[in-house]
Each structure stands twice: as C-alpha cells, then as structure tokens.
Design an enzyme around this catalytic site. Sequence first.
Site, PDB file in Angstrom:
ATOM      1  N   ASP A 149      -4.552  -6.194  -7.849  1.00 54.34           N
ATOM      2  CA  ASP A 149      -4.848  -5.514  -6.591  1.00 54.34           C
ATOM      3  C   ASP A 149      -5.064  -4.041  -6.948  1.00 54.34           C
ATOM      4  OD1 ASP A 149      -5.209  -5.098  -3.882  1.00 54.34           O
ATOM      5  OD2 ASP A 149      -3.390  -6.159  -3.291  1.00 54.34           O
ATOM      6  N   HIS A 183       0.840  -1.199   0.000  1.00 54.68           N
ATOM      7  CA  HIS A 183       0.000   0.000   0.000  1.00 54.68           C
ATOM      8  C   HIS A 183       0.876   1.251   0.000  1.00 54.68           C
ATOM      9  CE1 HIS A 183      -3.097  -2.842   1.416  1.00 54.68           C
ATOM     10  NE2 HIS A 183      -3.962  -1.960   0.933  1.00 54.68           N
TER      11      HIS A 183
END
Length: 431
Positions: A338, A268
Amino acid sequence: MSDPLPPRARAAREPAPRHARRRTVRSRGVLLVLCALLSVGSGTLAADHERGAPVDAAPSPAAPSPAAPSSAAPSSAPSPTPSCTPASLEQRAAATLVVGLPGVVDADEPLARDVVGLGVGGVFLSESNVRSRAQVAELSAGLRAAAGRPLLVSTDEESGRVALMRDVVGAGPSPRRLAQRETPEQVRARAATTGQALVAVGVNLDLAPVLDLDDGPSGGVIGDRSFSADPAVASRYGLAYAAGLADAGVTPTVKHFPGHGRSRVDSHRASDVVDAGLDELTATDLVPFRDAVAAGVPVVMLNHLQYAALDPDLPASLSPRAYALLREMGFTGVAITDSVGMGAVNLRWDFPAAAVQAVAAGADAVLATDGAHAVRMRDALVEAVRSGRLPEERLSEAAARVTALAGGDPVAMGCVDVDLPQPATAPVPTP
C-alpha cells in the site's frame, strides 16, 4: 454483452517479449481455475470452504493451519538466467516503483517527465489527474510514449466510495451492496464494464478488489468497501470482480493482505496491531486470499497493519514474515505495498527507508502516491545494494516481476525469467 471485448490497452497490444510469451499457456489454465471458482447457477461456493452451503451460510471448518511462516526469504524465487547482463542498478531500482503524479493532467508537465525519465515501473492516477475521459487517455498515451517501454498505468477503482476514476467509469454501488443485491455473474459483468472504461483511457492496473472481511459501520476504515464478513462470500464476490476486470484486459489487485477488516484504525493516519493468532487468521481473514492465489490472481497488495502472529513491530508491508506467508500460499505474482506515504509507515520510515525495507522484506513493487519522492527512493535502493543491506538478487527479482507485469522483458531487466499468473480474457457473462 456477448460481443468480443475491445482490445487491451496499447501496451498490452505490443508483441510479447520472448521471455514473456510462455505466460499465455499458463494463463489459459489459470482462466479455467478462475472460471471454475466463479461458476454460478448451482448455488454453491468453492468446494474447499463451502461444502455445498448457500451463499449466506457460515463458513465451513477451515483447513489445518500452516506452520508459522519463516522470516527467511521465500524459496519460490525465479532462477537467474546464466550468462546475462542485467539492466543497471539504477534501472532495476526504478522499475520497482509505482508512483503518483499529484495534479498532473498532461504528460509534458515536469513531474511527469521526471518520473517517466527515471524509469519507474508504473504510475498511479487519482482524481487530481482527471479532467475528462479524452484528457486521461491523452495523459496515459503521452506517458507511455515518453517512456518508450511498457508502463503500468494504475488507479484505485473499487466501486462505491473508493472510486478514483468515477468521472471516467461512472458511479457504482459499494462492494457490500453489490454482494447483497447482485449475483456473482452480475458483479463480474459490472466489473468488466468498468474495466472496458479503464482500458479506453489507458489504465491497465486496478488496485482492486478488496478481499478484507468487515460487517461493521459502512463508513468504517474498510466498512462497505468489503463484500462481506463471511470469508466464502467475500471470496466469491471479490474473485468475480477480479475476473471481470481481467475479462476487459485490466490487471486486478486483491487487497489488503493479510486482511484489514479486524482493525478500526485508519492506517493512513496511524498504525495498529492485530492480535489474532495464525490459526484464527487462517480460518477467516486469509481464506479469500488463499482462494485468490489458487485462482491465479497476478497482484496482491499488503497493508500497513502489524500482526502479533507475524512481525508485531513491523507493518505487514515491511515484514519478511508477511511476504513469506504469502509466498508459502503459492503466490508467484507481484506483491505490492500500500502507499508508503501513509501514516502507519511514514511516521516511522521516510520514503527512501520504506522502499528499502519493503523490497528487502519481499515486496516487488513499492507504491508511493507522490512521485516527487521517486528519485530519493531509487537512490536509496541502489545504495542499499552497494552497501550490502539489500541483496542484489532480491532487487533483480522484484524488478523482473514488475517488468513482466507491465509487458516487458524480465530477463533483459534483471536476468530473471518469471512466469506470472495472469488470467486471460474471456467472454463477459450476460447479467
């Protein structure tokens, strides 16, 4: 829990399009394979990697390593249908996008209207979209009504700390704890209960379970989101969770191919390079994914780590060699990234560039948790086809697969007939 399960979400109850009906035949075969892999009571794991070993035994020697994947496009692409006019480039490009609706709680809100009107293949719901079960059900129904076509409504419900629909399905143990305290049959039944709650609010795609291997700190990047560091145990329990979701009518998504457990860097925020060679990955991280492909899972998510054995300069989600490796394992379903808003990608590629790079590499669906970027992503894909940077056939293939997953007609979308490996429903085992 032997009563028949409730019907699938409304979109799944619509009559299957002509070109999608053939999938039901394969689904029954897939279910047999899945059930065989998940059968319990004998104390053994799948024969290809356990040789009769108990659940907590070390994995058996791996099969010979495959040749290094080619960077060329996979050879298993569906064949185009002759004498067919596909949907417009704009429609096909939009169909590859699965996007979030931050803060949206009503289908009449501007972002929801804009995204659905664009023609995206799916939406992603998180905690910010949840006020109550009735409200989520109304939101899902409103989105589908506005779309006027089959639409994927997805979420991320793994149980444990990643549970975006916790207020809908209730809190649950982490996957690691599930594998330590419950049998695969019990996990399958638990996942079916979760799936039933998701279906009740209109969710038909769950971005779970995790098949990554990790026995590190519980709060690590993967940590207790992993069922086990043992490939055999992770495979058995992960496939049990996937089967339970499918029993309830929710499409499972196994992740994060080709394995995220070796990294201690949160993608992230930043990227990381996995130095393991292909032989080592084949003997460990890839085992659960190999089993999942054999069991007929319909969706695989690729992560944003870089692999020295594949493309050391590209995240797997944007790497042609990573997608080639997945297809060479026999996968014919939908490959999804993702979220491309994560730092490992977004610090190097903006949303439009990431969408083009991903689809060109082999992604069928591009996940972005903020739908505000959807128009630019769609337009970038269209421009890439027109400029010759993205083969139109690749875009058509991707759009057809996502359309078929949603329950639509892949031929009408991309002039490509596809046959996705979707497990059928089955009776839920009694714990």
